[in-house]
Design a protein around this motif. Sequence first.
Motif, PDB file in Angstrom:
ATOM      1  N   PHE A   1      -7.077  -8.061   7.839  1.00  0.00           N
ATOM      2  CA  PHE A   1      -8.166  -7.152   7.476  1.00  0.00           C
ATOM      3  C   PHE A   1      -7.558  -5.789   7.203  1.00  0.00           C
ATOM      4  N   TYR A   2      -8.094  -5.080   6.200  1.00  0.00           N
ATOM      5  CA  TYR A   2      -7.580  -3.751   5.895  1.00  0.00           C
ATOM      6  C   TYR A   2      -8.724  -2.790   5.572  1.00  0.00           C
ATOM      7  N   GLU A   3      -8.445  -1.509   5.736  1.00  0.00           N
ATOM      8  CA  GLU A   3      -9.361  -0.453   5.298  1.00  0.00           C
ATOM      9  C   GLU A   3      -8.519   0.649   4.670  1.00  0.00           C
TER      10      GLU A   3
ATOM     11  N   GLY B   1     -13.354   8.175  -0.957  1.00  0.00           N
ATOM     12  CA  GLY B   1     -14.033   6.889  -0.941  1.00  0.00           C
ATOM     13  C   GLY B   1     -13.350   5.978   0.067  1.00  0.00           C
ATOM     14  N   TYR B   2     -14.120   5.090   0.687  1.00  0.00           N
ATOM     15  CA  TYR B   2     -13.571   4.197   1.700  1.00  0.00           C
ATOM     16  C   TYR B   2     -13.924   2.751   1.360  1.00  0.00           C
ATOM     17  N   TYR B   3     -12.941   1.879   1.494  1.00  0.00           N
ATOM     18  CA  TYR B   3     -13.106   0.470   1.167  1.00  0.00           C
ATOM     19  C   TYR B   3     -12.465  -0.389   2.253  1.00  0.00           C
TER      20      TYR B   3
ATOM     21  N   PHE C   1       0.814  -1.211   0.000  1.00  0.00           N
ATOM     22  CA  PHE C   1       0.000   0.000   0.000  1.00  0.00           C
ATOM     23  C   PHE C   1       0.851   1.267   0.000  1.00  0.00           C
ATOM     24  N   SER C   2       2.064   1.190   0.518  1.00  0.00           N
ATOM     25  CA  SER C   2       2.958   2.345   0.466  1.00  0.00           C
ATOM     26  C   SER C   2       3.314   2.676  -0.977  1.00  0.00           C
ATOM     27  N   VAL C   3       3.513   1.640  -1.783  1.00  0.00           N
ATOM     28  CA  VAL C   3       3.789   1.851  -3.211  1.00  0.00           C
ATOM     29  C   VAL C   3       2.570   2.431  -3.913  1.00  0.00           C
TER      30      VAL C   3
ATOM     31  N   LEU D   1      -3.667   3.872   3.480  1.00  0.00           N
ATOM     32  CA  LEU D   1      -3.988   2.701   4.298  1.00  0.00           C
ATOM     33  C   LEU D   1      -4.367   3.178   5.691  1.00  0.00           C
ATOM     34  N   LEU D   2      -5.601   2.915   6.102  1.00  0.00           N
ATOM     35  CA  LEU D   2      -6.097   3.380   7.398  1.00  0.00           C
ATOM     36  C   LEU D   2      -5.960   2.331   8.491  1.00  0.00           C
ATOM     37  N   LYS D   3      -6.314   1.093   8.176  1.00  0.00           N
ATOM     38  CA  LYS D   3      -6.305   0.025   9.180  1.00  0.00           C
ATOM     39  C   LYS D   3      -5.714  -1.234   8.568  1.00  0.00           C
TER      40      LYS D   3
END
Length: 220
Positions: free
Chosen positions: A78-80, A95-97, A7-9, A66-68
């Motif tokens: 699990f990710y958000e 937007g949130y996923y 997610f950093s990329v 990347l939030l969670k």
Amino acid sequence: MTVVHFFSVLREAENLLPGKMGGCGTVGMAKEPFPIAYQFLSKDFHTKLSYNDFLKLFEGIGHINLLKLIPISDDQLFYEIETIEGSDKPITYFGYYYGFIKTVKDSEGFKIEEITRIGEDFLCAAYHGWAHDAKTNVDVRYGEWCHLIKQRYPMVKKEFIKYFRFLGNDDQYYMIVFVELTNGTNMEIGQFVWKDGKWAKIHFKPEDCLSRNQMSSCFS
């Protein structure tokens, strides 16, 4: 760390669509990060998801945060994420996923083997039903539906994670884990039973109790 780096990329990657743009000129590093991020996927995942299809997953998105990121088991997380998306208006939208990521270890280290992604609805979550609230969800699905709860203990909350422990009518101890999403919904992300001195992950289907009305049928 593999997922964090993935997610950093992607954070500075952009795949906005013509007619639905945003920003002032080039956004981030444009599409340069996508080929790098694609290499975080396992070889088996590559056979199921081509690079072009991988790129399509991010259509309309200009930025990702990347939030969670919550480990659930040895190979599942699990990710958000929060995204900034273009539009046909002179504004951009957040937007949130959320979803789950499965990892696998090969000769090169850990790779991503599977990803699911679900969008969050803020209008639905503004008027929460019983399923959106963790406590009521546990009481209804595990209590009323399966008649499994003999004694429920107080909820333990650590930041955005909620833990519900209870003694079952089968005299086993259970723990159901929820995460609070950005839109306020409480999402179940894990089910565990106390076994051999530790919490062991299980697969539990309370919905089966509605039709079969047997506690044992809830397990799979």
